[in-house]
Enzyme design. Structure first.
Site: not given
Length: 380
Positions: A159, A335, A359, A362
């Site tokens: 990044t 919706g 980073e 999970s």
């Protein structure tokens, strides 16, 4: 119940960034996504306001607000644009923070001050093709030759990689992994074209090449072979700031969902009166309360100098997962309009997904947490 009270200065900081986000970022957030670029004028404004160095001490050009102040700014910025929050995080929380955590006084004065003041942009260069989650096994090498470090290798998914002036680069030496400061105009360094991504499109992500890049011997950060420790400490702060950005985006999604539910009518009733909608709004609010509690509790501990490795992993895991669920609820409540580019909901939905990957995935966060739990409570 978690209690956290902002000081007057912290509240002023939040209000300043909130006003800036509402007036300057939200109106152009869709264009940032469409054009896949954050305007240089916006980056300049962020620097002038002190947002790009808000966490660092004033002696190094920062705002002196610490991690709590940084989380406040990331929360408010992310309510307008996750791409911009990602840019700030890569610049301040991991790119420049590497120099703050392990740099010498001379390095901080030379490099950190202009970064904190927004005069230059930073990038954090760790990830490689075979060293993402397994970041210990870097292939990029640095050799000390005639009082110069010579760096060779490639980095991926960096990044700010294509727009940074100052790079915090991790490479393997004869003593282990070390961190280095590399100026982007150094011969032998090059950045590939920006990656095409599903979300956070405005945030520049590039592959980087180091081909006999020669830097002064004094550009090593800290002790030779201690870079991996620096990287992990840096990511602790990075994950905390990422959690704050997830919190901000979640708050924005909840507010938009409540407003829509109160305006939208079906069967002659506001849809906010239907239990199915209320359940989703309640779930969103509950996750936001929990996110806010663990984020600022951990930020306070970080500013007190405590080890937050496990806490930041919990923050990152829970906040990124919760944002994904909240974004999904927001689309469902809106919706068909939630699926349309006419509203920012679909942009938030796309931007949310990456937070469970970068980073530290999970799965890596769960590994960190589990190791700590086993160490504390497991029997020998």
């Amino acid at each position: 119940m978690f209690e956290f009270k902002l000081t007057g200065e912290q509240q002023m900081l939040r209000e300043m960034v909130k006003d800036f986000t509402n007036n300057e970022i939200k109106p152009i957030a869709a264009d940032i996504d469409k054009n896949e670029k954050i305007p240089e004028s916006l980056i300049k404004q962020l620097g002038e306001l002190g947002i790009l160095g808000v966490a660092f001490p004033e002696e190094y050009g920062g705002g002196g607000f610490g991690e709590v102040g940084y989380c406040l700014t990331q929360e408010e910025i992310a309510r307008g644009c996750m791409s911009t929050a990602t840019f700030i995080g890569a610049h301040q929380s991991i790119g420049a923070n590497t120099i703050y955590l392990s740099g010498s006084e001379d390095q901080k004065k030379k490099y950190l001050i202009p970064l904190a003041q927004g005069e230059k942009i930073a990038a954090f260069c760790l990830t490689e093709a075979q060293a993402g989650s397994d970041s210990f096994h870097l292939k990029t090498k640095a050799e000390l030759v005639d009082s110069q470090w010579v760096i060779n290798g490639e980095k991926l998914w960096i990044t700010n990689g294509g727009i940074a002036d100052t790079l915090s680069v991790y490479a393997r030496t004869s003593k282990g992994i070390s961190a280095f400061i590399v100026d982007a105009d150094t011969p032998g360094f090059s950045a590939g074209p920006p990656e095409k991504k599903m979300g956070i499109k405005g945030s520049a992500t590039n592959a980087l090449t180091f081909d006999d890049v020669k830097i002064p011997a004094e550009n090593i950060l800290g002790r030779d072979g201690r870079g991996f420790v620096t990287a992990m400490k840096t990511l602790d702060a990075g994950r905390l700031g990422l959690g704050a950005a997830c919190l901000g985006a979640s708050k924005e999604l909840l507010e938009m969902s409540v407003n829509f539910a109160k305006e939208r009518k079906q069967f002659d009733k506001q849809i906010s009166q239907f239990q199915a909608i209320q359940i989703m709004l309640a779930d969103m609010a509950t996750m936001i309360f929990a996110m806010e509690s663990i984020i600022y509790r951990t930020a306070v501990d970080y500013d007190l100098g405590k080890n937050i490795s496990t806490q930041s992993a919990i923050v990152k895991l829970y906040s990124s997962d919760s944002l994904g669920k909240i974004a999904d609820c927001a689309v469902q409540i809106h919706g068909g309009m939630g699926y349309s580019k006419e509203l920012p909901i679909e942009r938030f939905y796309r931007d949310a997904r990456i937070n469970r990957i970068f980073e530290g995935t999970s799965e890596i966060q769960k590994t960190i947490i589990a190791h700590d739990v086993i160490k504390k409570f497991g029997k020998m």
